[in-house]
Design an enzyme around this catalytic site. Structure first.
Site, PDB file in Angstrom:
ATOM      1  N   LYS A 177       2.598  11.159   7.065  1.00 12.61           N
ATOM      2  CA  LYS A 177       1.759  10.919   8.242  1.00 12.61           C
ATOM      3  C   LYS A 177       2.258  11.678   9.481  1.00 12.61           C
ATOM      4  O   LYS A 177       2.027  12.860   9.577  1.00 12.61           O
ATOM      5  CB  LYS A 177       1.611   9.418   8.477  1.00 12.61           C
ATOM      6  CG  LYS A 177       0.770   8.778   7.346  1.00 12.61           C
ATOM      7  CD  LYS A 177       0.111   7.484   7.724  1.00 12.61           C
ATOM      8  CE  LYS A 177      -0.945   7.123   6.700  1.00 12.61           C
ATOM      9  NZ  LYS A 177      -0.572   6.078   5.751  1.00 12.61           N
ATOM     10  N   PHE A 208       0.868  -1.185   0.000  1.00 15.98           N
ATOM     11  CA  PHE A 208       0.000   0.000   0.000  1.00 15.98           C
ATOM     12  C   PHE A 208       0.894   1.220   0.000  1.00 15.98           C
ATOM     13  O   PHE A 208       1.633   1.453   0.946  1.00 15.98           O
ATOM     14  CB  PHE A 208      -0.943   0.045   1.211  1.00 15.98           C
ATOM     15  CG  PHE A 208      -1.817   1.266   1.163  1.00 15.98           C
ATOM     16  CD1 PHE A 208      -3.025   1.246   0.470  1.00 15.98           C
ATOM     17  CD2 PHE A 208      -1.408   2.476   1.738  1.00 15.98           C
ATOM     18  CE1 PHE A 208      -3.815   2.382   0.369  1.00 15.98           C
ATOM     19  CE2 PHE A 208      -2.193   3.619   1.636  1.00 15.98           C
ATOM     20  CZ  PHE A 208      -3.397   3.574   0.952  1.00 15.98           C
ATOM     21  N   ASP A 212       9.422   2.994   1.931  1.00 15.89           N
ATOM     22  CA  ASP A 212       8.223   3.772   2.255  1.00 15.89           C
ATOM     23  C   ASP A 212       7.979   3.637   3.748  1.00 15.89           C
ATOM     24  O   ASP A 212       7.417   2.652   4.219  1.00 15.89           O
ATOM     25  CB  ASP A 212       7.027   3.267   1.448  1.00 15.89           C
ATOM     26  CG  ASP A 212       5.749   4.075   1.747  1.00 15.89           C
ATOM     27  OD1 ASP A 212       5.744   4.817   2.745  1.00 15.89           O
ATOM     28  OD2 ASP A 212       4.776   3.946   0.984  1.00 15.89           O
TER      29      ASP A 212
HETATM   30  C1  LIG Z   1      -0.787   6.168   4.291  1.00 19.14           C
HETATM   31  C2  LIG Z   1       0.298   5.646   3.440  1.00 19.14           C
HETATM   32  C3  LIG Z   1       0.607   6.244   2.212  1.00 19.14           C
HETATM   33  C4  LIG Z   1      -0.207   7.362   1.620  1.00 19.14           C
HETATM   34  O1  LIG Z   1      -0.284   8.485   2.429  1.00 19.14           O
HETATM   35  P1  LIG Z   1      -1.441   9.594   2.184  1.00 19.14           P
HETATM   36  O2  LIG Z   1      -1.025  10.741   3.046  1.00 19.14           O
HETATM   37  O3  LIG Z   1      -2.727   8.976   2.617  1.00 19.14           O
HETATM   38  O4  LIG Z   1      -1.423   9.907   0.733  1.00 19.14           O
HETATM   39  C5  LIG Z   1       1.697   5.756   1.514  1.00 19.14           C
HETATM   40  N1  LIG Z   1       2.427   4.736   1.980  1.00 19.14           N
HETATM   41  C6  LIG Z   1       2.146   4.128   3.152  1.00 19.14           C
HETATM   42  C7  LIG Z   1       3.018   3.005   3.619  1.00 19.14           C
HETATM   43  C8  LIG Z   1       1.061   4.550   3.910  1.00 19.14           C
HETATM   44  O5  LIG Z   1       0.756   3.924   5.049  1.00 19.14           O
END
Ligand SMILES: *Cc1c(COP(=O)(O)O)cnc(C)c1O
Length: 407
Positions: free
Chosen positions: A262, A148, A233
């Site tokens: 985040k 994700f 990520d």
């Molecule tokens: C939440 C998340 C995203 C996307 O972040 P948004 O601010 O919602 O666009 C990307 N990668 C990971 C691992 C995430 O948990």
């Protein structure tokens, strides 16, 4: 199981207004949150809940952290937005602090996590053509099954979740899938056209899926040897969640590129970043990438305070210690309505026995008992409290979970 919790007439009206006028891209639990402080939120009826989701780890410091609010308030009165057409006096100090936290040279500030991922993809491709010498238009990026990385069209194109993809093609080419947790599969998938490997060190949305020990070290070794960028990520896993600053730290690994988001915005505003050394991030030239709000002084002021809160390492140590406590308490539930738990620091995926109900049903029952969690992929609930939570609060929440599972 008993039916979903009921909300009173006023809250029902608020929810109905939202359902009438907000696109149905989410299916929220039936609670209307009106206030938050630390680990606790209060709904429109005055009922309190322990927040064990933390806005998917965007609230690692809790609701309304005094130092973060103070930084935001002070900056609100001075300057909020300039665009990058000019310099502002907050971006430089923020970037310097974040680069130091990451042990890297450069920061490229964006807003949402998905934008950081998109930026990472552009950086990887540009590096592939300009540094590695991949023929133009041929670069590929290796990604993991179950990933994700956000919701843009390019990103959902390399998701393998039908709900994320179906109806949204055609998709951006150039992505190659391998199983998560299998370093040999990455090695086998690398070709002279591979620019990068993009993975979550721990897969959050997939249900807090922790790869086998040694995986991240192997990915680091393989990518370094093969001249391929390792992009981590850490948007959900980073900034203290797992008991270290980054989830990569668990294996003593430093990727070429960190993607952050985040919690970087302190739970106050969207703030994301790509962080890498100059030989990688330096490939981006003026005019090739940007964002109207990226690097704005308000976000930079909050981000600087976030980095300051992490710099001592105290919060990470706290998350590690409390995480061990959480793991021990959750382990007691296996075989009692829970089929498996996966815990990394203050982050847990709890698989609910089908005989008990779905993850959604458990989340609704916990809601009725004053605990906020979120289900994912049917049978899993995810637990990610603010890192300022107390052990006694965790114990209380687990008692509520025990009662729900026994019902
Ligand atoms: C939440 C998340 C995203 C996307 O972040 P948004 O601010 O919602 O666009 C990307 N990668 C990971 C691992 C995430 O948990």
């Amino acid at each position: 199981m008993t039916p979903s919790p009921r909300v009173d007439v006023d809250s029902r009206r608020i929810i109905e207004a939202e359902e009438q006028h907000v696109a149905h891209n989410y299916h929220p639990l039936p609670v209307v949150i009106a206030e938050g402080e630390g680990v606790w939120v209060t709904d429109a009826e005055g009922k309190r809940y322990l927040d064990l989701l933390s806005a998917y780890s965007a609230l690692n410091f809790g609701h309304g952290h005094p130092a973060l609010l103070a930084a935001a308030r002070a900056q609100l009165d001075r300057l909020t937005l300039t665009s990058r057409a000019y310099h502002n006096d907050r971006l430089g100090p923020f970037a310097a602090a974040l680069a130091e936290l990451c042990g890297k040279d450069l920061v490229l500030p964006m807003n949402t996590g998905a934008e950081a991922v998109e930026t990472g993809i552009k950086v990887a491709r540009a590096w592939g053509y300009r540094v590695k010498g991949i023929p133009e238009g041929q670069a590929t990026i290796i990604v993991a099954d179950g990933n994700f990385h956000g919701r843009t069209t390019t990103i959902v194109g390399f998701s393998d979740d039908p709900q994320a993809r179906e109806g949204f093609g055609p998709f951006t080419p150039g992505f190659v899938h391998v199983p998560f947790g299998d370093a040999a599969a990455i090695e086998a998938a690398i070709t002279p056209h591979t620019a990068a490997v993009l993975i979550e060190p721990i897969q959050g949305e997939a249900g807090v899926v922790i790869p086998p020990d040694g995986y991240l070290r192997a990915v680091r070794e393989i990518t370094a040897r093969e001249n391929v960028l390792f992009i981590a990520d850490e948007i959900q896993s980073g900034l203290g969640r797992v008991g270290t600053t980054f989830a990569c730290d668990r294996e003593g690994v430093v990727p070429d590129v960190y993607l952050l988001g985040k919690a970087l915005g302190g739970g106050i505003l969207p703030l994301s970043a790509v962080v890498a050394d100059a030989d990688v991030l330096g490939v981006i030239r003026p005019g090739e990438h940007g964002s109207t709000f990226g690097g704005n002084p308000l976000a930079s002021a909050v981000g600087t305070k976030v980095v300051e809160l992490l710099a001592s390492g105290d919060l990470q140590k706290r998350a590690a210690a409390l995480g061990e406590h959480l793991e021990a308490r959750l382990a007691e539930l296996v075989g009692h309505g829970v089929t498996a738990v996966r815990v990394a620091g203050l982050w847990a995926g709890v698989d609910i026995d089908r005989a008990v109900g779905t993850g959604r049903q458990v989340a609704e029952q916990l809601l009725a008992r004053g605990v906020l969690v979120k289900d994912t992929h049917g049978q899993t609930i995810r637990i990610a409290p603010p890192l300022v939570v107390r052990a006694t609060e965790l114990d209380w929440a687990i008692e509520q979970l025990k009662v729900v599972l026994a019902d």
